[in-house]
Motif scaffolding. Structure first.
Motif, PDB file in Angstrom:
ATOM      1  N   HIS A   9       0.851  -1.188   0.000  1.00  0.00           N
ATOM      2  CA  HIS A   9       0.000   0.000   0.000  1.00  0.00           C
ATOM      3  C   HIS A   9       0.888   1.239   0.000  1.00  0.00           C
ATOM      4  N   PHE A  10       0.806   2.000  -1.052  1.00  0.00           N
ATOM      5  CA  PHE A  10       1.711   3.150  -1.197  1.00  0.00           C
ATOM      6  C   PHE A  10       0.907   4.409  -1.501  1.00  0.00           C
ATOM      7  N   HIS A  11       1.592   5.540  -1.542  1.00  0.00           N
ATOM      8  CA  HIS A  11       0.924   6.834  -1.610  1.00  0.00           C
ATOM      9  C   HIS A  11       0.653   7.288  -3.045  1.00  0.00           C
ATOM     10  N   LYS A  12      -0.082   6.463  -3.769  1.00  0.00           N
ATOM     11  CA  LYS A  12      -0.531   6.842  -5.098  1.00  0.00           C
ATOM     12  C   LYS A  12      -1.679   7.840  -4.981  1.00  0.00           C
ATOM     13  N   ARG A  13      -1.997   8.482  -6.055  1.00  0.00           N
ATOM     14  CA  ARG A  13      -3.123   9.409  -6.086  1.00  0.00           C
ATOM     15  C   ARG A  13      -4.391   8.668  -5.652  1.00  0.00           C
ATOM     16  N   GLY A  14      -5.133   9.248  -4.709  1.00  0.00           N
ATOM     17  CA  GLY A  14      -6.354   8.643  -4.211  1.00  0.00           C
ATOM     18  C   GLY A  14      -6.178   7.774  -2.990  1.00  0.00           C
ATOM     19  N   ALA A  15      -4.937   7.550  -2.562  1.00  0.00           N
ATOM     20  CA  ALA A  15      -4.702   6.727  -1.369  1.00  0.00           C
ATOM     21  C   ALA A  15      -5.238   7.437  -0.127  1.00  0.00           C
ATOM     22  N   LEU A  16      -5.792   6.643   0.796  1.00  0.00           N
ATOM     23  CA  LEU A  16      -6.277   7.145   2.077  1.00  0.00           C
ATOM     24  C   LEU A  16      -5.292   6.760   3.164  1.00  0.00           C
TER      25      LEU A  16
ATOM     26  N   ASP B 254      -7.430  12.215  12.282  1.00  0.00           N
ATOM     27  CA  ASP B 254      -6.941  13.020  11.162  1.00  0.00           C
ATOM     28  C   ASP B 254      -6.490  12.136  10.002  1.00  0.00           C
ATOM     29  N   PHE B 255      -7.240  12.162   8.924  1.00  0.00           N
ATOM     30  CA  PHE B 255      -6.947  11.344   7.759  1.00  0.00           C
ATOM     31  C   PHE B 255      -6.645  12.242   6.550  1.00  0.00           C
ATOM     32  N   TYR B 256      -6.119  11.640   5.500  1.00  0.00           N
ATOM     33  CA  TYR B 256      -5.819  12.436   4.295  1.00  0.00           C
ATOM     34  C   TYR B 256      -5.980  11.584   3.043  1.00  0.00           C
ATOM     35  N   PHE B 257      -6.262  12.276   1.941  1.00  0.00           N
ATOM     36  CA  PHE B 257      -6.261  11.672   0.619  1.00  0.00           C
ATOM     37  C   PHE B 257      -5.115  12.271  -0.184  1.00  0.00           C
ATOM     38  N   VAL B 258      -4.365  11.419  -0.851  1.00  0.00           N
ATOM     39  CA  VAL B 258      -3.209  11.860  -1.623  1.00  0.00           C
ATOM     40  C   VAL B 258      -3.658  12.428  -2.970  1.00  0.00           C
ATOM     41  N   GLN B 259      -3.096  13.565  -3.319  1.00  0.00           N
ATOM     42  CA  GLN B 259      -3.270  14.113  -4.668  1.00  0.00           C
ATOM     43  C   GLN B 259      -1.982  13.881  -5.456  1.00  0.00           C
ATOM     44  N   GLY B 260      -0.926  14.581  -5.091  1.00  0.00           N
ATOM     45  CA  GLY B 260       0.376  14.362  -5.705  1.00  0.00           C
ATOM     46  C   GLY B 260       0.426  14.764  -7.169  1.00  0.00           C
ATOM     47  N   GLU B 261       1.438  14.246  -7.844  1.00  0.00           N
ATOM     48  CA  GLU B 261       1.642  14.540  -9.263  1.00  0.00           C
ATOM     49  C   GLU B 261       2.324  13.355  -9.926  1.00  0.00           C
ATOM     50  N   LYS B 262       2.306  13.344 -11.254  1.00  0.00           N
ATOM     51  CA  LYS B 262       2.952  12.263 -11.996  1.00  0.00           C
ATOM     52  C   LYS B 262       4.469  12.447 -11.962  1.00  0.00           C
ATOM     53  N   LEU B 263       5.183  11.329 -11.822  1.00  0.00           N
ATOM     54  CA  LEU B 263       6.631  11.364 -11.668  1.00  0.00           C
ATOM     55  C   LEU B 263       7.269  10.308 -12.557  1.00  0.00           C
ATOM     56  N   THR B 264       8.451  10.591 -13.052  1.00  0.00           N
ATOM     57  CA  THR B 264       9.194   9.577 -13.786  1.00  0.00           C
ATOM     58  C   THR B 264       9.650   8.507 -12.801  1.00  0.00           C
ATOM     59  N   PRO B 265       9.950   7.294 -13.269  1.00  0.00           N
ATOM     60  CA  PRO B 265      10.450   6.263 -12.352  1.00  0.00           C
ATOM     61  C   PRO B 265      11.664   6.724 -11.557  1.00  0.00           C
ATOM     62  N   TYR B 266      12.546   7.493 -12.192  1.00  0.00           N
ATOM     63  CA  TYR B 266      13.727   7.993 -11.480  1.00  0.00           C
ATOM     64  C   TYR B 266      13.303   8.950 -10.364  1.00  0.00           C
ATOM     65  N   GLN B 267      12.386   9.871 -10.669  1.00  0.00           N
ATOM     66  CA  GLN B 267      11.919  10.822  -9.658  1.00  0.00           C
ATOM     67  C   GLN B 267      11.221  10.096  -8.498  1.00  0.00           C
ATOM     68  N   ALA B 268      10.362   9.160  -8.847  1.00  0.00           N
ATOM     69  CA  ALA B 268       9.614   8.446  -7.808  1.00  0.00           C
ATOM     70  C   ALA B 268      10.543   7.672  -6.894  1.00  0.00           C
ATOM     71  N   GLN B 269      11.527   6.989  -7.483  1.00  0.00           N
ATOM     72  CA  GLN B 269      12.447   6.203  -6.678  1.00  0.00           C
ATOM     73  C   GLN B 269      13.316   7.093  -5.805  1.00  0.00           C
ATOM     74  N   ALA B 270      13.699   8.241  -6.327  1.00  0.00           N
ATOM     75  CA  ALA B 270      14.528   9.169  -5.552  1.00  0.00           C
ATOM     76  C   ALA B 270      13.765   9.731  -4.348  1.00  0.00           C
ATOM     77  N   MET B 271      12.455   9.903  -4.508  1.00  0.00           N
ATOM     78  CA  MET B 271      11.640  10.460  -3.427  1.00  0.00           C
ATOM     79  C   MET B 271      11.209   9.409  -2.409  1.00  0.00           C
ATOM     80  N   ALA B 272      11.105   8.162  -2.841  1.00  0.00           N
ATOM     81  CA  ALA B 272      10.594   7.111  -1.965  1.00  0.00           C
ATOM     82  C   ALA B 272      11.599   6.747  -0.881  1.00  0.00           C
ATOM     83  N   GLY B 273      11.075   6.360   0.256  1.00  0.00           N
ATOM     84  CA  GLY B 273      11.950   5.929   1.342  1.00  0.00           C
ATOM     85  C   GLY B 273      12.205   4.443   1.328  1.00  0.00           C
ATOM     86  N   ARG B 274      11.874   3.788   0.218  1.00  0.00           N
ATOM     87  CA  ARG B 274      12.059   2.352   0.108  1.00  0.00           C
ATOM     88  C   ARG B 274      12.184   1.995  -1.364  1.00  0.00           C
ATOM     89  N   LYS B 275      12.501   0.752  -1.654  1.00  0.00           N
ATOM     90  CA  LYS B 275      12.618   0.302  -3.027  1.00  0.00           C
ATOM     91  C   LYS B 275      11.235   0.095  -3.629  1.00  0.00           C
TER      92      LYS B 275
END
Length: 254
Positions: free
Chosen positions: A146-153, A172-193
């Motif tokens: 379960h990851f923080h894709k658009r629409g995640a609760l 306190d809950f939230y829904f993710v909006q975010g933005e589209k990212l290249t695989p390189y950008q997403a991996q660089a931002m993620a705290g895991r593989k």
């Protein structure tokens, strides 16, 4: 001289109905047929008393509540549209807590109180709450799938300097909006593989991978994703609170 009427009063004492009788004999005229009839109080939602919940008992009480009162989805109603949300089975504490507070009407007294366009919309707070509720925490249920894709609760967290266990807020809950990212950008931002499938989702759907592994994701929007963008576009004050309240009403889908 009018006589007093023997009246019968029923009240509850120790869980049993007790009959109490007044004195005198009855000589009163019955009320007319069109007299207003007192309405019965609205039924109380099942589940534990919210004022009794604490860090020490939620791990026991919430799973029991979920077994007795299961549900898989909720609908979040707002003035900008509705979002249908699926709740995950493998995050049972967060799922049970969300269903419990929804059924008890807690979220119906709240608004989206922190809106950051391009990031997330957060709800669960209000200046007008009337339902008694203690402040308790939920143990994290962070799942790699379960990851923080658009629409995640997800569930927010506070006091991180005093919260090394990453315990979630109870409201306190939230829904993710975010933005589209290249695989390189997403991996660089993620705290895991990230998996190739997750990289693809971040590239085609969008999200906020920097939150992965840090907060519990326990559901996702399955209908009404566009409502996130509408709420995120609302004008906000310096504290990111929408200038015009976006009220929340949550319906549990049975």
């Amino acid at each position: 001289m009018a006589l007093s009427c023997r009246s019968a009063l029923i009240f509850i004492s120790g869980g049993a109905a007790v009959l109490a009788l007044g004195l005198g004999s009855c000589n009163q005229t019955p009320p007319p047929a069109d007299a207003p009839v007192a309405k019965a109080p609205a039924p109380t939602a099942p589940g534990p008393d919210l004022s009794t919940l604490s860090d020490s008992n939620v791990v026991t009480l919430l799973p029991q509540y979920l077994r007795e009162h299961p549900a898989a989805e909720v609908i979040v109603h707002t003035r900008l549209g509705d979002m249908r949300v699926k709740l995950y089975d493998d995050t049972p504490l967060h799922k049970a807590n969300f269903l419990l507070l929804a059924r008890k009407g807690v979220f119906d007294e709240t608004v989206f109180n922190r809106v950051v366009n391009g990031f997330a919309i957060q709800g669960g707070r209000s200046d007008h709450r009337t339902i008694p509720l203690t402040r308790y925490h939920l143990p994290p249920e962070i799942r790699p799938a379960h990851f923080h894709k658009r629409g995640a609760l997800g569930m927010a967290r506070y006091d991180d300097d005093q919260n090394p266990g990453k315990l979630s807020s109870n409201t306190d809950f939230y829904f993710v909006q975010g933005e589209k990212l290249t695989p390189y950008q997403a991996q660089a931002m993620a705290g895991r593989k990230l998996t190739p499938a997750q990289e693809k989702v971040y590239a085609t759907v969008g999200g906020v991978p920097s939150l992965d592994g840090k907060y519990t994701v326990f559901g996702e929007i399955v209908e009404g994703l566009e409502v996130i963008d509408k709420i995120a576009a609302e004008p906000v004050d310096p504290y990111k609170w929408p200038k015009k309240d976006v009220d929340i009403k949550i319906e549990v889908v049975q």
